[in-house]
Design a protein around this motif. Structure first.
Motif: not given
Ligand SMILES: Nc1ncnc2c1ncn2[C@@H]1O[C@H](COP(=O)(O)OP(=O)(O)OP(=O)(O)O)[C@@H](O)[C@H]1O
Ligand SMILES: [Mg+2]
Length: 207
Positions: A141-154
Motif C-alpha cells: 500500500l506504499s502508493l496509497g492515500a488516506r482521505a483519497a481524492s475521487l480521482e485516486a479511487l477511480g
C-alpha cells in the motif's frame, strides 16, 4: 535471507523473527536517483505503507501485520501470509470459473471496504493481492492515500480493469464479479467512483 520476489521497487525475502515465519521487505538504494531524493522517496513510501497497512486492517481488510520497522535500512518486517497471489490464481491452468469468480468478488469487496474508509490503494494489480485463508489480503500500500481524492479511487478501479484485461481472456465477467463485491461493500459511494473510472478510461483511450 532467501530472496523470494523482487517487485518493482522492493526486495522481499523470508526470515524467522521471534520464532515466526516472516517477510522482510527492503527498498534498496537506487543509484540513478539523486541521493537526497532517493532517501526521501524511500522514507515516504515506508511510512505510508506502515500507516495504510494498519488503517486498512481497521477498515476490515486483511493485511500483513507490521512486526518491525527500520527507517535507516528502509526495511519492514511483515507477518508472512500464506497463499498464492491473485495473479497466480487467475492465470493458473485448470483454475475453475467458480474459484476465479469468487476470488474477484472478494478482491472487489476488499477494495470497497478500503474506499469506504476513504483510502486508495495506489497500485492494485493482482500481484499485490493474496488469496489467503478463504479470503483475500492486500499488500503493497506504499502508493496509497488516506482521505483519497475521487480521482485516486477511480484510478484504483481503472487499474483493476486494465490488469484483468492483461491477465485474462474472460476479463469482463470477472470484472462484473469484482464490481458485485465492490458495490456490496461500498453502497453509498460506488456509483460515483465507477463513473470516474469510466471517465478515466475514456481519457486514456483518446489521449
Ligand atoms: N507479507 C507477505 N506475505 C507473503 N508474501 C508476501 C508478503 N509481502 C510480499 N509478499 C510477496 O512478495 C511480492 C512483492 O511484494 P510487494 O508487492 O510488497 O513489493 P513490491 O511490489 O516490490 O513493492 P513496492 O511496489 O511497494 O516497492 C508480492 O507479490 C508477494 O508475492
Ligand atoms: Mg507489489
Amino acid at each position: 535471507m532467501v530472496v523470494q520476489a523482487e517487485g518493482a521497487e522492493a526486495v522481499v525475502g523470508e526470515e524467522t523473527f521471534l520464532g515466526l515465519s516472516c517477510v522482510r521487505k527492503t527498498r534498496p538504494v537506487k543509484r540513478y536517483r539523486h541521493p537526497a531524493l532517493d532517501r526521501r522517496l524511500r522514507g515516504e513510501r515506508l511510512r505510508t505503507e506502515v500507516r495504510l497497512l494498519r488503517d486498512a486492517r481497521r477498515a476490515g481488510v486483511r493485511t500483513p501485520v507490521v512486526l518491525d520497522v527500520d527507517l535507516e535500512a528502509s526495511s519492514l518486517m511483515l507477518e508472512k501470509l500464506e497463499g498464492p497471489t491473485l495473479a497466480a490464481v487467475l492465470t493458473e491452468a485448470g483454475g475453475t470459473e467458480a474459484t476465479r469468480g469468487t476470488a474477484c468478488q472478494q478482491w472487489g469487496h476488499a477494495l470497497g471496504q478500503l474506499h469506504r474508509a476513504g483510502i486508495s490503494h495506489g497500485d492494485l494489480t493482482a500481484s499485490n493481492v493474496l488469496s489467503c485463508e478463504g479470503n483475500v489480503a492486500l499488500l503493497d500500500l506504499s502508493l496509497g492515500a488516506r482521505a483519497a481524492s475521487l480521482e485516486a479511487l477511480g484510478v484504483d478501479l481503472h487499474l483493476v480493469r486494465e490488469d484483468l484485461n492483461t491477465l485474462c481472456s474472460d476479463a469482463e465477467p470477472l470484472f462484473a464479479r469484482f464490481l458485485a463485491g465492490y458495490r456490496a461493500a461500498f453502497p453509498q459511494g460506488h456509483a460515483e467512483v465507477e463513473e470516474r473510472a469510466q471517465e478515466i478510461q475514456g481519457r486514456v483511450r483518446y489521449s
